[in-house]
Design an enzyme around this catalytic site. Structure first.
Site, PDB file in Angstrom:
ATOM      1  N   LYS A 219       0.812  -1.223   0.000  1.00 14.98           N
ATOM      2  CA  LYS A 219       0.000   0.000   0.000  1.00 14.98           C
ATOM      3  C   LYS A 219       0.843   1.269   0.000  1.00 14.98           C
ATOM      4  O   LYS A 219       2.027   1.262   0.327  1.00 14.98           O
ATOM      5  CB  LYS A 219      -0.972  -0.023   1.182  1.00 14.98           C
ATOM      6  N   ARG A 253      -3.656 -10.025   5.374  1.00 13.32           N
ATOM      7  CA  ARG A 253      -4.058 -10.115   3.962  1.00 13.32           C
ATOM      8  C   ARG A 253      -2.912  -9.579   3.106  1.00 13.32           C
ATOM      9  O   ARG A 253      -2.511  -8.432   3.266  1.00 13.32           O
ATOM     10  CB  ARG A 253      -5.337  -9.276   3.785  1.00 13.32           C
TER      11      ARG A 253
HETATM   12  C1  7PJ Z   1      -8.279  -4.207   1.886  1.00 16.24           C
HETATM   13  C2  7PJ Z   1      -9.344  -5.014   1.501  1.00 16.24           C
HETATM   14  C3  7PJ Z   1      -7.930  -4.128   3.272  1.00 16.24           C
HETATM   15  C4  7PJ Z   1      -9.727  -5.656   3.682  1.00 16.24           C
HETATM   16  C5  7PJ Z   1      -8.512  -4.074  -0.233  1.00 16.24           C
HETATM   17  C6  7PJ Z   1      -5.560  -3.393  -1.705  1.00 16.24           C
HETATM   18  C7  7PJ Z   1      -6.798  -2.634  -1.937  1.00 16.24           C
HETATM   19  N1  7PJ Z   1     -10.066  -5.738   2.392  1.00 16.24           N
HETATM   20  N2  7PJ Z   1      -9.481  -4.909   0.179  1.00 16.24           N
HETATM   21  N3  7PJ Z   1      -8.695  -4.872   4.114  1.00 16.24           N
HETATM   22  N4  7PJ Z   1      -7.750  -3.639   0.783  1.00 16.24           N
HETATM   23  N5  7PJ Z   1     -10.418  -6.350   4.590  1.00 16.24           N
HETATM   24  O1  7PJ Z   1      -5.521  -4.612  -1.594  1.00 16.24           O
HETATM   25  O2  7PJ Z   1      -4.518  -2.682  -1.669  1.00 16.24           O
HETATM   26  O3  7PJ Z   1      -7.018  -3.420   3.715  1.00 16.24           O
HETATM   27  S1  7PJ Z   1      -8.304  -3.631  -1.890  1.00 16.24           S
END
Ligand code: 7PJ
Length: 275
Positions: A219, A253
């Protein structure tokens, strides 16, 4: 993960990101073909992921909206293929659309990961009719404009209050709190210092009594600190994963499963050594 022998707190899990969006910022939609997506899911499971998070709609700032039909066409065939060939992995679906939630649940998803925390009309009901887990994420504003001018008096307190309200909305809709994961939503309507403050005080969210899911992989908060493009943010992301797990995060994640798995396994070995 399977490196623990005895532990009171559950081992932190790695969730591998499977982007099915042609406009994804960090992997450029490399996995849009179902066969390629499945191969990537298989690799992530071999590398230690116990969750695969399938997403068919980009939420990056300025991304174009995707229709229900388009999102279903991207997500459901891949979900079915992963379900069939990797029966033990937990499949999470990153969506805010109730129609996609229902189809994903029918196709065998075990978690709905909603960056809008079930605020779309019909979303609470879509998951209340099932038994899947849910990740409620905080976002200020909406993806198209959220990074224009995020403002908080006290970002940690406001994120906590928002998540507490969403827990309450879930419980009122008949969704048991035991099904919920919480996520402060790094990069979603937040400046660099908001993101850093949330990481520094992540522990404060434990008062809500739900496990935490953290997404920092590649990010812009890493890019901003290190002055590095998206393909050079791995080490920065691993540092943040360590800080999150040290503060009790349950699921990380990430796009980078193998290195994240090693980092968590090493932490766990120190955590669990006897005497
Ligand atoms: C996140 C997400 C996050 C959760 C995305 C990316 C953008 N879901 N979906 N948490 N970010 N729960 O992956 O950079 O931080 S999309």
């Amino acid at each position: 993960m399977s490196f623990s022998h005895s532990s009171s707190t559950p081992e932190p899990q790695v969730m591998g990101i499977l982007n099915l969006t042609p406009d994804s910022f960090s992997d450029g939609g490399c996995f849009v073909r179902p066969e390629a997506a499945l191969a990537q899911a298989q690799r992530m499971v071999e590398e230690g992921a116990t969750y695969i998070d399938i997403g068919g709609e980009s939420t990056r700032p300025g991304a174009a909206a995707v229709s229900v039909e388009e999102e279903l066409q991207r997500v459901i065939p891949v979900l079915q293929a992963v379900r069939e060939s990797l029966p033990s992995v937990k499949i999470s679906v990153d969506t805010s659309k109730p129609e996609v939630m229902r189809a994903a649940i029918t196709a065998g998803a075990s978690m709905i990961n909603d960056v809008k925390a079930l605020r779309e009309p019909g979303a609470l009901q879509a998951v209340a009719d099932s038994s899947v887990d849910i990740c409620l994420m905080h976002m200020q504003g909406e993806p198209r404009t959220m990074q224009q001018h995020p403002v908080y008096q006290d970002v940690v307190a406001e994120v906590k209050t928002f998540l507490a309200e969403r827990i309450q909305a879930c419980e009122q809709a008949g969704i048991h709190k035991q099904r919920l994961y919480l996520d402060p939503g790094f990069g979603f309507g937040k400046t660099l210092s908001h993101n850093l403050l949330l990481m520094k005080h992540l522990k404060a969210l434990h008062i809500l009594d739900c496990p935490l899911l953290i997404g920092v992989s590649r990010k812009s908060m890493i890019g901003a600190v290190l002055d590095k493009p998206v393909d050079q943010r791995l080490y920065g992301g691993l540092a943040l994963a360590v800080l999150a797990v040290q503060q009790g995060a349950a699921i990380i994640r990430t796009h980078d499963v193998a290195p994240t798995y090693d980092v968590l396994k090493m932490m766990q070995a120190v955590e669990q050594v006897a005497v």
